[in-house]
Design an enzyme around this catalytic site. Structure first.
Site, PDB file in Angstrom:
ATOM      1  N   CYS A   1     -16.592   1.055   1.231  1.00 13.56           N
ATOM      2  CA  CYS A   1     -15.194   0.357   1.264  1.00 13.56           C
ATOM      3  C   CYS A   1     -14.771   0.503   2.712  1.00 13.56           C
ATOM      4  O   CYS A   1     -14.204  -0.376   3.124  1.00 13.56           O
ATOM      5  CB  CYS A   1     -13.963   0.902   0.503  1.00 13.56           C
ATOM      6  SG  CYS A   1     -13.873   2.770   0.577  1.00 13.56           S
TER       7      CYS A   1
ATOM      8  N   GLN B   1     -10.092  -4.366  -3.208  1.00 15.06           N
ATOM      9  CA  GLN B   1     -11.383  -3.754  -2.796  1.00 15.06           C
ATOM     10  C   GLN B   1     -12.390  -4.263  -3.907  1.00 15.06           C
ATOM     11  O   GLN B   1     -13.505  -4.627  -3.662  1.00 15.06           O
ATOM     12  CB  GLN B   1     -11.266  -2.297  -2.656  1.00 15.06           C
ATOM     13  CG  GLN B   1     -12.534  -1.675  -2.254  1.00 15.06           C
ATOM     14  CD  GLN B   1     -12.889  -2.144  -0.691  1.00 15.06           C
ATOM     15  OE1 GLN B   1     -12.056  -1.864   0.091  1.00 15.06           O
ATOM     16  NE2 GLN B   1     -14.356  -2.670  -0.525  1.00 15.06           N
TER      17      GLN B   1
ATOM     18  N   ASP C   1     -17.446   6.582  -0.758  1.00 17.27           N
ATOM     19  CA  ASP C   1     -15.969   6.424  -0.055  1.00 17.27           C
ATOM     20  C   ASP C   1     -15.664   7.727   0.518  1.00 17.27           C
ATOM     21  O   ASP C   1     -16.496   8.636   0.304  1.00 17.27           O
ATOM     22  CB  ASP C   1     -14.869   6.186  -1.356  1.00 17.27           C
ATOM     23  CG  ASP C   1     -13.654   6.025  -0.553  1.00 17.27           C
ATOM     24  OD1 ASP C   1     -13.248   5.895   0.584  1.00 17.27           O
ATOM     25  OD2 ASP C   1     -12.654   5.978  -1.712  1.00 17.27           O
TER      26      ASP C   1
ATOM     27  N   HIS D   1      -7.393   0.421  -6.077  1.00 18.08           N
ATOM     28  CA  HIS D   1      -7.749  -0.274  -5.120  1.00 18.08           C
ATOM     29  C   HIS D   1      -8.377  -1.544  -5.676  1.00 18.08           C
ATOM     30  O   HIS D   1      -9.550  -1.954  -5.298  1.00 18.08           O
ATOM     31  CB  HIS D   1      -8.657   0.448  -4.033  1.00 18.08           C
ATOM     32  CG  HIS D   1      -8.571  -0.199  -2.754  1.00 18.08           C
ATOM     33  ND1 HIS D   1      -7.615  -1.246  -2.373  1.00 18.08           N
ATOM     34  CD2 HIS D   1      -9.213   0.035  -1.339  1.00 18.08           C
ATOM     35  CE1 HIS D   1      -7.941  -1.517  -1.178  1.00 18.08           C
ATOM     36  NE2 HIS D   1      -8.586  -0.823  -0.526  1.00 18.08           N
TER      37      HIS D   1
ATOM     38  N   ARG E   1       0.996  -1.172   0.101  1.00 17.12           N
ATOM     39  CA  ARG E   1       0.118   0.012  -0.181  1.00 17.12           C
ATOM     40  C   ARG E   1       0.771   1.063   0.128  1.00 17.12           C
ATOM     41  O   ARG E   1       1.696   1.309   0.773  1.00 17.12           O
ATOM     42  CB  ARG E   1      -1.130   0.066   1.293  1.00 17.12           C
ATOM     43  CG  ARG E   1      -1.597   1.388   1.535  1.00 17.12           C
ATOM     44  CD  ARG E   1      -2.744   1.378   2.591  1.00 17.12           C
ATOM     45  NE  ARG E   1      -3.820   0.397   1.873  1.00 17.12           N
ATOM     46  CZ  ARG E   1      -5.163   0.418   2.485  1.00 17.12           C
ATOM     47  NH1 ARG E   1      -5.246   1.220   3.752  1.00 17.12           N
ATOM     48  NH2 ARG E   1      -6.141  -0.134   2.161  1.00 17.12           N
TER      49      ARG E   1
ATOM     50  N   ARG F   1     -13.626  -8.954   1.484  1.00 14.77           N
ATOM     51  CA  ARG F   1     -11.948  -8.820   1.133  1.00 14.77           C
ATOM     52  C   ARG F   1     -11.040  -9.947   1.649  1.00 14.77           C
ATOM     53  O   ARG F   1     -10.132 -10.276   0.796  1.00 14.77           O
ATOM     54  CB  ARG F   1     -11.587  -7.505   2.350  1.00 14.77           C
ATOM     55  CG  ARG F   1     -12.300  -6.045   2.171  1.00 14.77           C
ATOM     56  CD  ARG F   1     -11.902  -5.679   0.576  1.00 14.77           C
ATOM     57  NE  ARG F   1     -10.290  -5.651   0.336  1.00 14.77           N
ATOM     58  CZ  ARG F   1      -9.610  -4.810   0.740  1.00 14.77           C
ATOM     59  NH1 ARG F   1     -10.195  -3.747   1.610  1.00 14.77           N
ATOM     60  NH2 ARG F   1      -8.423  -4.562   0.601  1.00 14.77           N
TER      61      ARG F   1
HETATM   62  N1   CP Z   1     -11.197  -0.734   2.495  1.00 10.76           N
HETATM   63  C1   CP Z   1     -10.037  -0.770   3.104  1.00 10.76           C
HETATM   64  O1   CP Z   1      -8.840  -0.821   2.425  1.00 10.76           O
HETATM   65  O2   CP Z   1      -9.770  -0.495   4.474  1.00 10.76           O
HETATM   66  P1   CP Z   1      -8.305  -0.336   5.200  1.00 10.76           P
HETATM   67  O3   CP Z   1      -7.853   1.022   5.084  1.00 10.76           O
HETATM   68  O4   CP Z   1      -8.840  -0.506   6.620  1.00 10.76           O
HETATM   69  O5   CP Z   1      -7.445  -1.318   4.627  1.00 10.76           O
HETATM   70  N1  NVA Z   2     -10.024   6.456  -1.090  1.00 15.22           N
HETATM   71  C1  NVA Z   2      -9.620   6.045   0.236  1.00 15.22           C
HETATM   72  C2  NVA Z   2      -9.842   4.639   0.456  1.00 15.22           C
HETATM   73  C3  NVA Z   2      -9.461   3.884   1.607  1.00 15.22           C
HETATM   74  C4  NVA Z   2      -9.617   2.524   1.746  1.00 15.22           C
HETATM   75  C5  NVA Z   2      -8.295   6.278   0.667  1.00 15.22           C
HETATM   76  O1  NVA Z   2      -7.390   6.235  -0.519  1.00 15.22           O
HETATM   77  O2  NVA Z   2      -7.933   6.956   1.728  1.00 15.22           O
END
Ligand code: CP
Ligand code: NVA
Length: 309
Positions: free
Chosen positions: A267, A136, A227, A133, A106, A295
Site C-alpha cells: 500500500c 485502499q 504493509d 483502510h 483519516r 487509488r
Molecule cells: N497507502 C496510503 O494510504 O498512503 P498514504 O499514507 O500516503 O496516504
Molecule cells: N498500516 C499503515 C498503512 C499506511 C497506509 C498505517 O496505518 O500506518
C-alpha cells in the site's frame, strides 16, 4: 454507464458498507474513468479532507480525483483549524457538512469516524483509521483484476501486521470471493470482528486462512501483499515490532514459493529491507505503482457514486 445511484449520500466507513455488487460497480466505473471513457461533471461539489495522520497518496489522489470530476477540495488541516484545538467532533461535523458535500477523514479510532458520520448531514469516507483502510482495498482489488483478469481462484497472501490494511483486504476479499491468507506473528492477528464478518460472507467456503507461517501462506499464491510493521501512531513500539516481525519480509525466498506469475503489492509507504526487500520491491513482479495510481481511479468512482443523485 454503470449506475451507482444507490450509493448516493451514504457513508463509506468500512469495506462492509458496500455489497458485492456495489464493489464490482465501483471497480467497473474506476476502469472507465482510467480509460477516459467517462466524463462526469460534479461542478461546485466540494470534498473536505481531514487528516489527523500524515498522507501522500490518499490526500493527493482524493484531490486529483475531485478535480478531474470538476469539483474542488478543501484541506482542513487539524493544526490550522479548530479541530486541533479539540473542538468536539459533533460540532465540527455539523458545521463542515453545511459547507462541504462529502468529507474524507483519516484518524485513529474508528469510533471517532463513526461520531463524524453520526453528526454529519453529508457522506463520510474512511481515509484510514486504525481499524480499516477501505479505499485502499478498492484500489488493491482493481489492480488484481487488471493484472489477473478475474477474482475466481485468486489467492492473496498478506504477510505482516493484521491491522487496518489487512482488515479491509479481508472484508473486501470476502465480498469478491477471493481466498485470503494472512501470515502474521502471534498476537498480530486481524481484528476478531473482521474475521467473523468475513467468515459470514464466505458462508461455508473456508477461504480465510490465518497462520503464523509465511512459508506456508505464500505457497502457490497469486498475489503477495505487505504493509509496514509499525503503523502511524505506533512509533514507540517500533523496536519491539521490528523484532517480532523478523522473518515476515517478502523477499526472493518467499516470492519463489508463490505462483510463478505472482504479483507483489504494497500500500506504501514502504520500509525496504523490513517488510519487503528492495529486490522484490523493484522486481518485474511488483505492481506497487499501478496500485498507487489506482487509488485515484477508484476514489473518482466512489466520489461519483456518493455525490450523484
Ligand atoms: N497507502 C496510503 O494510504 O498512503 P498514504 O499514507 O500516503 O496516504
Ligand atoms: N498500516 C499503515 C498503512 C499506511 C497506509 C498505517 O496505518 O500506518
Amino acid at each position: 454507464m454503470t449506475n451507482c445511484n444507490k450509493l448516493a449520500c451514504r457513508n463509506f466507513l468500512s469495506s462492509l458498507d458496500l455489497s458485492t455488487d456495489e464493489v464490482v460497480q465501483i471497480l467497473n466505473l474506476a476502469k472507465n474513468f482510467k480509460t477516459n471513457q467517462l466524463n462526469i461533471e460534479l461542478k461546485n461539489k466540494v470534498l473536505g479532507l481531514i487528516f489527523d495522520k500524515s498522507s501522500t497518496r490518499t490526500r493527493v489522489s482524493f484531490q486529483v480525483a475531485m478535480s478531474r470530476l470538476g469539483g474542488s477540495t478543501i484541506d482542513l488541516n487539524p493544526s490550522t483549524s479548530q479541530i486541533g484545538r479539540g473542538e468536539p467532533i459533533k460540532d465540527t461535523a455539523r458545521t463542515l457538512s453545511r459547507y462541504c458535500d462529502v468529507l474524507a477523514i483519516r484518524t485513529f479510532n474508528q469510533s471517532d469516524l463513526e461520531e463524524y458520520a453520526k453528526w454529519s448531514s453529508k457522506p463520510i469516507v474512511n481515509a484510514l483509521t486504525d481499524l480499516e483502510h477501505p479505499c485502499q482495498a478498492l484500489a488493491d482489488f482493481m489492480t488484481i483484476k487488471e493484472e489477473l483478469g478475474e477474482f475466481k481462484n485468486v489467492v492473496l497472501t498478506f504477510i505482516g501486521d493484521g491491522n487496518n490494511v489487512a482488515n479491509s483486504l479481508i472484508l473486501c476479499g470476502a465480498l469478491l470471493g477471493v481466498e485470503i491468507r494472512i501470515a502474521c506473528p502471534k498476537g498480530y492477528e486481524p481484528n476478531p470482528f473482521v474475521i467473523s464478518k468475513a467468515n459470514e460472507i464466505y458462508k461455508e467456503k473456508n477461504l480465510l486462512k490465518i497462520t503464523n507461517d509465511p512459508n506456508i501462506a505464500v505457497l502457490g499464491a497469486n498475489v503477495l501483499y505487505t504493509d509496514v510493521w509499525s503503523s502511524m501512531g505506533e512509533e514507540e513500539h517500533k523496536e519491539d515490532k521490528d523484532k517480532d516481525f523478523r522473518g515476515y519480509s517478502i523477499d526472493n525466498n518467499l516470492l519463489k514459493r508463490a505462483d510463478k506469475n505472482a504479483i507483489v503489492l504494497h500500500c506504501l509507504p514502504a520500509y525496504r529491507s523490513k517488510e519487503i526487500s528492495d529486490e522484490v520491491f523493484e522486481s518485474d513482479n511488483s505492481r506497487i505503482f499501478e496500485q498507487a495510481e489506482n487509488r485515484m481511479h477508484v476514489q473518482q468512482a466512489l466520489l461519483y457514486c456518493l455525490l450523484s443523485k
